[in-house]
Write a protein that holds these residues in place. Structure first.
Motif, PDB file in Angstrom:
ATOM      1  N   VAL A 169       0.812  -1.127  -0.127  1.00 19.45           N
ATOM      2  CA  VAL A 169      -0.056  -0.003  -0.033  1.00 19.45           C
ATOM      3  C   VAL A 169       0.644   1.280  -0.161  1.00 19.45           C
ATOM      4  N   GLY A 170       1.757   1.272   0.769  1.00 14.47           N
ATOM      5  CA  GLY A 170       2.820   2.342   0.945  1.00 14.47           C
ATOM      6  C   GLY A 170       3.665   2.709  -0.532  1.00 14.47           C
ATOM      7  N   LEU A 171       3.754   1.614  -1.411  1.00 15.69           N
ATOM      8  CA  LEU A 171       4.427   1.757  -2.542  1.00 15.69           C
ATOM      9  C   LEU A 171       3.523   2.516  -3.535  1.00 15.69           C
ATOM     10  N   ILE A 172       2.189   2.009  -3.593  1.00 20.72           N
ATOM     11  CA  ILE A 172       1.370   2.571  -4.337  1.00 20.72           C
ATOM     12  C   ILE A 172       0.761   4.036  -4.134  1.00 20.72           C
ATOM     13  N   SER A 173       0.723   4.115  -2.761  1.00 22.38           N
ATOM     14  CA  SER A 173       0.383   5.446  -2.294  1.00 22.38           C
ATOM     15  C   SER A 173       1.333   6.599  -2.736  1.00 22.38           C
ATOM     16  N   GLU A 174       2.739   6.170  -2.817  1.00 23.81           N
ATOM     17  CA  GLU A 174       3.809   7.124  -3.170  1.00 23.81           C
ATOM     18  C   GLU A 174       3.597   7.310  -4.841  1.00 23.81           C
ATOM     19  N   SER A 175       2.951   6.469  -5.527  1.00 20.99           N
ATOM     20  CA  SER A 175       3.166   6.522  -6.827  1.00 20.99           C
ATOM     21  C   SER A 175       1.811   6.961  -7.674  1.00 20.99           C
TER      22      SER A 175
END
Length: 400
Positions: free
Chosen positions: A124-130
């Motif tokens: 989730v953190g990866l997609i939230s950043e991107s």
């Protein structure tokens, strides 16, 4: 200029091999474990209540490690965090498969839950950043959809594996999925290069996050706690009720698998709805129908009737595909996603761990049927909370 006005080209293809495929593999294993861990516990001599508690150990492990997982994400980045979580998941799945008694099985399932927390927070953190906000519903719903495809395939695969090779084989599916996911993440995941704080202190970070975002946790967070409680209660009620009806392992696997089949048809359309109309259009119908499905579980008396109710619950769950991740990503402040998402998952995972404990507790002192009715009633209340108290997060902006 808003996030929606500065939207990038759709990012779904970017995450195909690095996020969605590994998520699918992990979910297949998880689906098999969730479907058969209670039966494995019973096979080791656990009572009905203890079997429910062992199932609940996974949710408890997730909750206990949510905040450390968020801080690990902030410190090490998504790729390292995901690789660690995959290795731990595979190792403890093997321990669970060959557990000599219910105590070891419960501890192994607890450890799998902790590794799962790190996996979920990192993705989730990866997609939230991107992903920009007007694509977040679709990108997150595809993670939810990958999980749901796995939830469909996992129990069915596990059921046939259990019949052919014993219940241990159903738990080992998770280890095989983790091995394949490890290869994909290592080979294909690319993350942003950025300096990460390696001097964070857990109490300070948690206190600061709670102080800055307390209102979000007290409104939207409560609604998501209820959603998770009902979802996890459903996960333990369906296989235990099927066992009460005397269904075979393959029939149980089919009930749970087909209960998840409608999710595969809904997750992307639901993501479009969330991005176009708002997150509540997903959450409120999902909780309402989940509640109704659990209210009528005790009135089923055969494979066919339980399958029909399972299909209703699967449809309801599909309506909420990716909702918790999407709302959390909407609320997370830019540059501090890890810390926020760790606390967010800890709060919402009170429901993840509480659902099975609620079912186990009521089933122990009363009946499994009453536990199902109580959980369904909570789902109806949760829909009202989401509709009336939680703000819409689609168009909210957050400072970095």
């Amino acid at each position: 200029m808003s996030d929606q006005e500065t939207s990038k080209p759709l990012l779904i293809r970017t995450f195909g091999l690095s996020i969605y495929a590994p998520t699918l593999l992990m979910a297949i294993g998880q689906g098999s474990v969730l479907a058969f861990v209670v039966l494995s516990a019973r096979d080791l001599g656990a009572s009905l209540g203890i079997a429910g508690l062992i199932f609940a150990m996974r949710g408890l492990g997730v909750m206990v490690f949510d905040i450390p997982a968020g801080l690990a994400l902030a410190r090490f980045g998504p790729k390292k965090a995901m690789l660690i979580s995959i290795i731990l998941t595979g190792a403890f799945s093997i321990v669970a498969a060959f557990s000599p008694n219910p105590i070891v099985l419960g501890l192994a399932i607890f450890a799998v839950g902790g590794a799962t927390s790190l996996w979920m927070v990192s993705g989730v953190g990866l997609i939230s950043e991107s992903a920009p906000i007007d694509q977040r519903g679709r990108t997150m719903s595809l993670i939810g959809g990958s999980n749901r495809i796995g939830a469909f395939a996992g129990p069915a695969i596990g059921g046939f594996a259990a019949e052919g090779f014993g219940l241990e084989a159903a738990l080992l599916i998770q280890a095989f999925g983790a091995a394949a996911a490890l290869i994909l993440v290592f080979a294909f995941l690319q993350e942003k290069n950025r300096v990460r704080d390696r001097t964070m202190h857990l109490p300070l970070e948690v206190r600061q996050t709670l102080n800055e975002h307390g209102r979000s946790f007290l409104t939207t967070g409560i609604a998501m706690v209820i959603l998770q409680l009902v979802r996890q209660g459903r996960q333990v009620i369906l296989p235990l009720w099927a066992d009460e009806l005397g269904l075979s392992p393959s029939e149980i696997g089919l009930v749970i698998g087909f209960a998840s089949s409608l999710d595969m048809l809904l997750f992307y359309p639901v993501g479009i709805v969330m991005d176009r109309f708002g997150r509540k259009w997903s959450a409120v119908p999902s909780m309402s129908l989940l509640g109704v499905s659990l209210l009528i579980v005790p009135f089923t008396d055969s494979f066919e009737t339980l399958l029909l109710v399972g299909l209703l619950s699967g449809f309801a769950n599909g309506l909420g595909s990716g909702i918790m991740m999407t709302v959390g990503a909407d609320l997370a402040p830019r540059g501090r996603e890890g810390e926020f998402l760790g606390v967010w998952r800890f709060i919402t995972d009170i429901g993840t761990s509480g659902g099975p404990f609620l079912v186990a507790g009521i089933a122990t002192i009363s009946t499994l049927g009453l536990a199902s009715i109580a959980t369904g009633g909570i789902g109806i209340v949760g829909a009202a909370v989401m509709a009336s108290l939680a703000p819409e997060t689609l168009r909210r902006r957050h400072p970095g």
